[in-house]
Design an enzyme around this catalytic site. Structure first.
Site, PDB file in Angstrom:
ATOM      1  N   LYS B 106       0.822  -1.217   0.000  1.00 53.82           N
ATOM      2  CA  LYS B 106       0.000   0.000   0.000  1.00 53.82           C
ATOM      3  C   LYS B 106       0.854   1.264   0.000  1.00 53.82           C
ATOM      4  O   LYS B 106       0.495   2.266  -0.605  1.00 53.82           O
ATOM      5  CB  LYS B 106      -0.938   0.026   1.191  1.00 53.82           C
ATOM      6  CG  LYS B 106      -0.257   0.112   2.529  1.00 53.82           C
ATOM      7  CD  LYS B 106      -1.226  -0.168   3.652  1.00 53.82           C
ATOM      8  CE  LYS B 106      -0.542  -0.857   4.809  1.00 53.82           C
ATOM      9  NZ  LYS B 106      -0.072  -2.214   4.557  1.00 53.82           N
ATOM     10  N   ASP B 202      -0.956   4.448   7.968  1.00 54.21           N
ATOM     11  CA  ASP B 202      -1.288   3.192   7.277  1.00 54.21           C
ATOM     12  C   ASP B 202      -2.727   3.240   6.771  1.00 54.21           C
ATOM     13  O   ASP B 202      -3.011   2.946   5.601  1.00 54.21           O
ATOM     14  CB  ASP B 202      -1.085   2.029   8.256  1.00 54.21           C
ATOM     15  CG  ASP B 202      -1.667   0.718   7.750  1.00 54.21           C
ATOM     16  OD1 ASP B 202      -0.938  -0.011   7.056  1.00 54.21           O
ATOM     17  OD2 ASP B 202      -2.843   0.429   8.058  1.00 54.21           O
ATOM     18  N   LYS B 206      -4.441   3.386   2.781  1.00 53.90           N
ATOM     19  CA  LYS B 206      -5.493   2.492   2.273  1.00 53.90           C
ATOM     20  C   LYS B 206      -6.696   3.294   1.793  1.00 53.90           C
ATOM     21  O   LYS B 206      -7.280   3.014   0.742  1.00 53.90           O
ATOM     22  CB  LYS B 206      -5.911   1.513   3.378  1.00 53.90           C
ATOM     23  CG  LYS B 206      -4.793   0.573   3.809  1.00 53.90           C
ATOM     24  CD  LYS B 206      -5.215  -0.184   5.079  1.00 53.90           C
ATOM     25  CE  LYS B 206      -4.115  -1.092   5.591  1.00 53.90           C
ATOM     26  NZ  LYS B 206      -4.400  -1.564   6.974  1.00 53.90           N
TER      27      LYS B 206
END
Lengths: 427, 427
Positions: B106, B202, B206
């Site tokens: 990602k 994180d 996404k």
């Protein structure tokens, strides 16, 4: 610029008109996503002179839907007629012409899907049916592709919006089954003849299709013992809630040794679980699979918009050239396991009506004991009539053993009618 | 029998070993679903002499992962190295060789995804990244294909398992942030350096990837103002619960006029909503789209099995010949809207600490009033120190107006520190 994908639509009811509206609304978006224009060229329906709220003037009108596939200006056929006769002929004509078909027809697929799949695959064409199961939830794609790396362990689903609406409204408002059903009919959530929905047959067809994808197995509908919701009472719903459960029309498909267990029945599910919390006409599918674990898929189970969304997603896939076998593995490789509807051992909820006389409860407990079924909880309700409502929660037992015990109990002089039994499912 | 699809795997950490294990476990199942055998031929990792719990003896060992794509016995490259340097080189080598690549990366995609997509599309090859977002939930496929018929209205997600584990454990056990974080690290749910997770970065990566698919728009990471969970206290969690909410690290992407609103911040969500009920390391994505309405997608957000499930699903797709643009529409057609992180007006929860003296509360209320922010509820907690904890729930206000008011409040003599503010999201 790639050539347009030219679409013939058979059926212009709620779903068909929804598909037309969607394709008209999102022309440029869909062209970008599909890599080519999606263009309706021909439509067919029983009656031409109906205002469907969409402009059909640019499309050829075809009287006989099965002739759509033979037209030079049709590359793909959408079958949203419903039923089996004309719908089957329309799809078979597409297969014969080696043209892809997209259908929303769960009844046809549940009855003939494996045969149709074999025919389509032999002809080298594509048959897609996302809209047949769980409306707008892309669960067919999820099982066939998104979770394709896994061996499926279990599929559990709330798959009929009418039933779920009725059950949640009964719980929410305290209204009786008949009253909520009548209201659902007024709102358009239930058909004038609700038997197919409330009898569990609609949901069972959807479950069979999901099980075929998930387990790579044919599931003949006549192998399923389907139980609907018309016997669920407000009392049951209240007792369930007191015990921490909700009653759902629950479909379960899972391997049971060499057999495939496929059940559709009103069941107690934990009230705080995902399935226990599904409200109204919403559908939910919970998939357990070996590498991924559990995934939950929830969304609107019916309606023009959600169904059109599913139909057009299939069209976009086909426009992109995405093929592959109908059920995710070739029809000729589908297995034909024995189907069981019994289920593994589970606690059950029983409700019965007993004459209010000494020894009656003991006779019931004795009948259960003779079949090795032990009682977790029992409660006799206060009552003003001669017969007393009795609730029993059993420890885990197998349904056919329970059914034999219930036959004995039904035969007791003290017992008014066959006891109601619902499985308590751990989900 | 079709020719096998020969796979080179770059990276043999938890995910890479999981992919090897899955491909070894489900050889015949995958062959049936993919229409051809999926065969690992070559692997690459930094260190060879590590017991990874899988048998690698049948595969060529490659020292330099970027050379995998050039091998004659590799048709497809799996990049599960992570990071950006070697990973990017490995994927670019695959693109240069016109071979498909599957990645779980990602960070790389959030940084360079649009450029990589343009390169892959120009080369006529496929780049897939299901495993990069929400672990085992097939949400990339759902947005790119299953919901492709819709204009996306909103994407809301709980996308970081570490954060959600910490927040739900704090709520469940009453333990403080630091203690739960330490426990999460012991259980392997949090990294030794948790900053990337708990800082929200994180999850923001996404969300950016999902937004790119859903809205057909590039989302540069540096345009996002990301807020993590390290400031969330037990007090906040208890107050949220008292008010009927849960605190979640919530990502939202939606159109706001010509702009695209993309936010990642701890937010109050209704405790009984689907997002409010997501527990532990589970991820959830709620998609609102125009024709389908709302669909909910839930499942394990990380781990070897779920990630391998996603990687191998992409491989099966490629084996079937399913291509299409990386983000669901061609990279060159992705738009570049201005990104806003402000959000529409919403109620906010404020927690501040005020000197316990006459007039302090009035000064706070006055500062809010000067910015047109009205108060729905206010509560001063009992306290034994000189400063009093004060909770305020505002009526709907826009975040930048609120921030200006909070600056004034922070500057007050009576105010101990900058107030904590969390958006109350209707989901």
């Amino acid at each position: 610029m790639s050539a347009p994908l030219r679409i013939g639509i058979a059926g212009l009811g709620t779903v068909g008109a929804g598909v037309v509206r969607l394709l008209q609304t999102h022309g440029s978006l869909l062209e970008m996503r599909a890599g080519r224009p999606l263009r309706i060229t021909a439509v067919s329906a029983r009656r031409r002179e109906v205002d469907r709220g969409v402009d059909l003037s640019g499309y050829a009108w075809v009287e006989e839907p099965s002739t759509l596939a033979g037209r030079d200006d049709v590359d793909l056929v959408v079958e949203v007629i419903g039923g089996e006769g004309a719908a089957a002929a329309t799809i078979r004509a597409a297969v014969a012409a080696r043209k892809p078909a997209v259908t929303a027809n769960k009844a046809l697929l549940a009855a003939e899907g494996v045969v149709l799949a074999a025919e389509a695959e032999a002809a080298g064409t594509v048959l897609r049916f996302e809209a047949s199961v769980a409306g707008g939830i892309p669960i067919v794609k999820a099982l066939r592709e998104g979770l394709a790396a896994n061996a499926t362990t279990r599929i559990a689903g709330v798959l009929n919006g009418t039933c779920n609406y009725i059950l949640t409204e009964m719980e929410r408002t305290g209204a009786a089954y008949e009253d909520v059903l009548a209201e659902a009919q007024q709102l358009g959530y239930a058909e004038a003849d609700p038997a197919f929905d409330v009898g569990g047959h609609d949901a069972a067809q959807k479950l069979a299709l999901l099980a075929t994808i998930g387990f790579g197995a044919a599931v003949p509908m006549d192998a399923l013992k389907v139980e609907g919701i018309s016997g669920v009472t407000l009392e049951d719903i209240r007792h369930a809630r007191d015990l921490g459960y909700s009653i759902k029309l629950l479909g379960i498909a899972q391997r049971a040794g060499d057999e495939l267990e496929v059940r559709m029945q009103p069941s107690f599910v934990p009230g705080s679980s995902a399935l226990g919390l599904v409200e109204g006409v919403t559908n939910m599918v919970v998939v357990d699979a070996d590498f991924v674990g559990q995934t939950v898929h929830e969304g609107p189970g019916a309606g023009a918009g959600p169904t059109a969304s599913a139909v057009v997603a299939d069209i976009v896939d086909i426009a992109r050239g995405h093929g592959g076998p109908v059920f995710g593995c070739p029809a000729e490789q589908l297995t034909s396991p024995a189907i069981t509807t019994l289920g593994t051992a589970a606690p059950h909820y029983l409700r019965l009506s007993l004459d209010d006389r000494p020894g009656a409860l003991a006779e019931v407990a004795g009948a259960l004991a003779r079949h090795g079924i032990s009682i977790d909880r029992m409660r006799q309700m206060s009552h003003e009539t001669d017969s007393a409502p009795v609730l029993i929660v059993t420890h885990a037992c197998v349904r056919d053993t329970l059914d034999r015990a219930l036959e004995e109990i039904t035969a007791l002089d003290a017992c008014g009618a066959r006891p109601i039994a619902y499985r308590i499912e751990v989900v």
